[in-house]
Design a protein around this motif. Structure first.
Motif, PDB file in Angstrom:
ATOM      1  N   VAL A 113     -46.801 -38.578 -24.906  1.00 26.83           N
ATOM      2  CA  VAL A 113     -47.818 -37.926 -24.068  1.00 26.83           C
ATOM      3  C   VAL A 113     -47.368 -37.902 -22.613  1.00 26.83           C
ATOM      4  O   VAL A 113     -47.549 -36.904 -21.903  1.00 26.83           O
ATOM      5  CB  VAL A 113     -49.190 -38.646 -24.197  1.00 26.83           C
ATOM      6  CG1 VAL A 113     -50.130 -38.291 -23.043  1.00 26.83           C
ATOM      7  CG2 VAL A 113     -49.833 -38.309 -25.529  1.00 26.83           C
ATOM      8  N   ASN A 149     -46.050 -41.466 -30.490  1.00 30.81           N
ATOM      9  CA  ASN A 149     -46.770 -40.259 -30.061  1.00 30.81           C
ATOM     10  C   ASN A 149     -47.489 -40.484 -28.735  1.00 30.81           C
ATOM     11  O   ASN A 149     -47.550 -39.585 -27.894  1.00 30.81           O
ATOM     12  CB  ASN A 149     -47.757 -39.804 -31.132  1.00 30.81           C
ATOM     13  CG  ASN A 149     -47.058 -39.219 -32.341  1.00 30.81           C
ATOM     14  OD1 ASN A 149     -45.928 -38.743 -32.250  1.00 30.81           O
ATOM     15  ND2 ASN A 149     -47.713 -39.268 -33.482  1.00 30.81           N
ATOM     16  N   LYS A 150     -48.010 -41.677 -28.551  1.00 26.74           N
ATOM     17  CA  LYS A 150     -48.683 -41.979 -27.281  1.00 26.74           C
ATOM     18  C   LYS A 150     -47.685 -41.994 -26.128  1.00 26.74           C
ATOM     19  O   LYS A 150     -47.968 -41.479 -25.045  1.00 26.74           O
ATOM     20  CB  LYS A 150     -49.426 -43.310 -27.369  1.00 26.74           C
ATOM     21  CG  LYS A 150     -50.665 -43.209 -28.236  1.00 26.74           C
ATOM     22  CD  LYS A 150     -51.446 -44.493 -28.300  1.00 26.74           C
ATOM     23  CE  LYS A 150     -52.586 -44.327 -29.288  1.00 26.74           C
ATOM     24  NZ  LYS A 150     -53.840 -44.810 -28.813  1.00 26.74           N
ATOM     25  N   GLN A 192     -56.230 -39.143 -28.121  1.00 24.02           N
ATOM     26  CA  GLN A 192     -56.167 -38.205 -29.246  1.00 24.02           C
ATOM     27  C   GLN A 192     -54.943 -38.430 -30.144  1.00 24.02           C
ATOM     28  O   GLN A 192     -54.797 -37.769 -31.166  1.00 24.02           O
ATOM     29  CB  GLN A 192     -56.155 -36.767 -28.724  1.00 24.02           C
ATOM     30  CG  GLN A 192     -57.430 -36.399 -27.999  1.00 24.02           C
ATOM     31  CD  GLN A 192     -57.342 -35.029 -27.348  1.00 24.02           C
ATOM     32  OE1 GLN A 192     -56.743 -34.121 -27.901  1.00 24.02           O
ATOM     33  NE2 GLN A 192     -57.928 -34.888 -26.182  1.00 24.02           N
ATOM     34  N   GLN A 193     -54.073 -39.351 -29.744  1.00 24.86           N
ATOM     35  CA  GLN A 193     -52.827 -39.575 -30.485  1.00 24.86           C
ATOM     36  C   GLN A 193     -52.919 -40.791 -31.397  1.00 24.86           C
ATOM     37  O   GLN A 193     -53.583 -41.760 -31.074  1.00 24.86           O
ATOM     38  CB  GLN A 193     -51.667 -39.787 -29.509  1.00 24.86           C
ATOM     39  CG  GLN A 193     -51.377 -38.606 -28.623  1.00 24.86           C
ATOM     40  CD  GLN A 193     -50.992 -37.359 -29.396  1.00 24.86           C
ATOM     41  OE1 GLN A 193     -50.247 -37.433 -30.374  1.00 24.86           O
ATOM     42  NE2 GLN A 193     -51.502 -36.218 -28.971  1.00 24.86           N
ATOM     43  N   LYS A 194     -52.216 -40.704 -32.499  1.00 23.89           N
ATOM     44  CA  LYS A 194     -52.075 -41.834 -33.407  1.00 23.89           C
ATOM     45  C   LYS A 194     -50.622 -42.304 -33.328  1.00 23.89           C
ATOM     46  O   LYS A 194     -49.708 -41.496 -33.299  1.00 23.89           O
ATOM     47  CB  LYS A 194     -52.402 -41.405 -34.836  1.00 23.89           C
ATOM     48  CG  LYS A 194     -53.810 -40.867 -35.014  1.00 23.89           C
ATOM     49  CD  LYS A 194     -54.519 -41.611 -36.105  1.00 23.89           C
ATOM     50  CE  LYS A 194     -55.890 -41.042 -36.403  1.00 23.89           C
ATOM     51  NZ  LYS A 194     -56.881 -41.379 -35.428  1.00 23.89           N
ATOM     52  N   ASP A 211     -55.516 -37.453 -23.338  1.00 25.06           N
ATOM     53  CA  ASP A 211     -54.489 -37.127 -24.328  1.00 25.06           C
ATOM     54  C   ASP A 211     -54.072 -38.350 -25.144  1.00 25.06           C
ATOM     55  O   ASP A 211     -53.831 -38.238 -26.343  1.00 25.06           O
ATOM     56  CB  ASP A 211     -53.265 -36.511 -23.657  1.00 25.06           C
ATOM     57  CG  ASP A 211     -53.413 -35.004 -23.489  1.00 25.06           C
ATOM     58  OD1 ASP A 211     -54.510 -34.481 -23.754  1.00 25.06           O
ATOM     59  OD2 ASP A 211     -52.425 -34.357 -23.101  1.00 25.06           O
TER      60      ASP A 211
END
Length: 195
Positions: free
Chosen positions: A85, A81-82, A75-77, A72
């Motif tokens: 997760v 956002n990370k 897949q994050q920018k 996951d």
């Protein structure tokens, strides 16, 4: 993979949920033979002792967990956002595909802190690695001007870990998954407020 390697992997996979639920002290050789369908000789023909099985199982359970999180994260920018997760994934933690019995780091840390040096070392390394990953995410966020330069990455990392593990402990102890959601909602707000 050789036959011996396949047998070892099978023993680890089948005993992983038992060790994670019952712990090292609570898992018996009979539990291991029942889970695998193998004889005692077969298990100890592949592992020197229960300690060796338990250490391999911890690695297996931890890898299962970190693979889901890392997939996951990739897949994050953006750092925020990370970080989110962790809250989103751990809200699902008490349900499949995560490990049976809860967080292997928490379970092992609680049981082995004063009783099993090898497992304590594994749990310690897992926490420090987890902290390092979160710190790297925050440092990248600082570099990208997403967070202020004086953001205390280590403090945020340990706070996140404590919130996650604390929520797991409370939810399991009180048998109510909602406590995980409640605490992790607070963690999401904390992450959103990092500037």
């Amino acid at each position: 993979m050789t036959k011996a390697e396949k047998t070892k992997a099978y023993i680890i996979e089948k005993t992983a949920p038992i060790f994670n639920k019952k712990g090292f002290a609570g898992t018996s050789l009979n539990d291991m033979t029942a889970a695998t369908g193998l004889t005692k000789g077969s298990i100890y023909g592949n592992f020197a002792n229960k300690d060796e099985v338990a250490l391999a199982v911890f690695d297996y359970n931890l890898k299962k967990l970190t693979d889901i999180i890392n997939s996951d994260l990739s897949q994050q920018k953006g750092a925020r956002n990370k970080l989110l997760v962790y809250a989103e994934q751990y809200e699902k933690f008490l349900n499949p595909p995560f490990t049976e019995g809860g967080c292997p780091v928490l379970n092992t840390a609680v049981e082995a802190d004063d009783t099993h040096a090898g497992l304590r070392t594994k749990a310690t390394e897992a926490i420090l690695s987890w902290k390092k990953t979160i710190v790297k995410i925050i440092e990248q966020g600082i570099k990208d001007k997403e967070f202020k330069s004086d953001t205390n990455a280590e403090q945020i990392a340990f706070t996140m870990i404590a919130m996650i593990e604390g929520s797991m402990m409370i939810a399991k102890l009180l048998d109510n998954k909602q406590y995980v959601t409640m605490v992790l909602q607070s963690m999401k707000k904390m992450i959103q407020s990092i500037d």
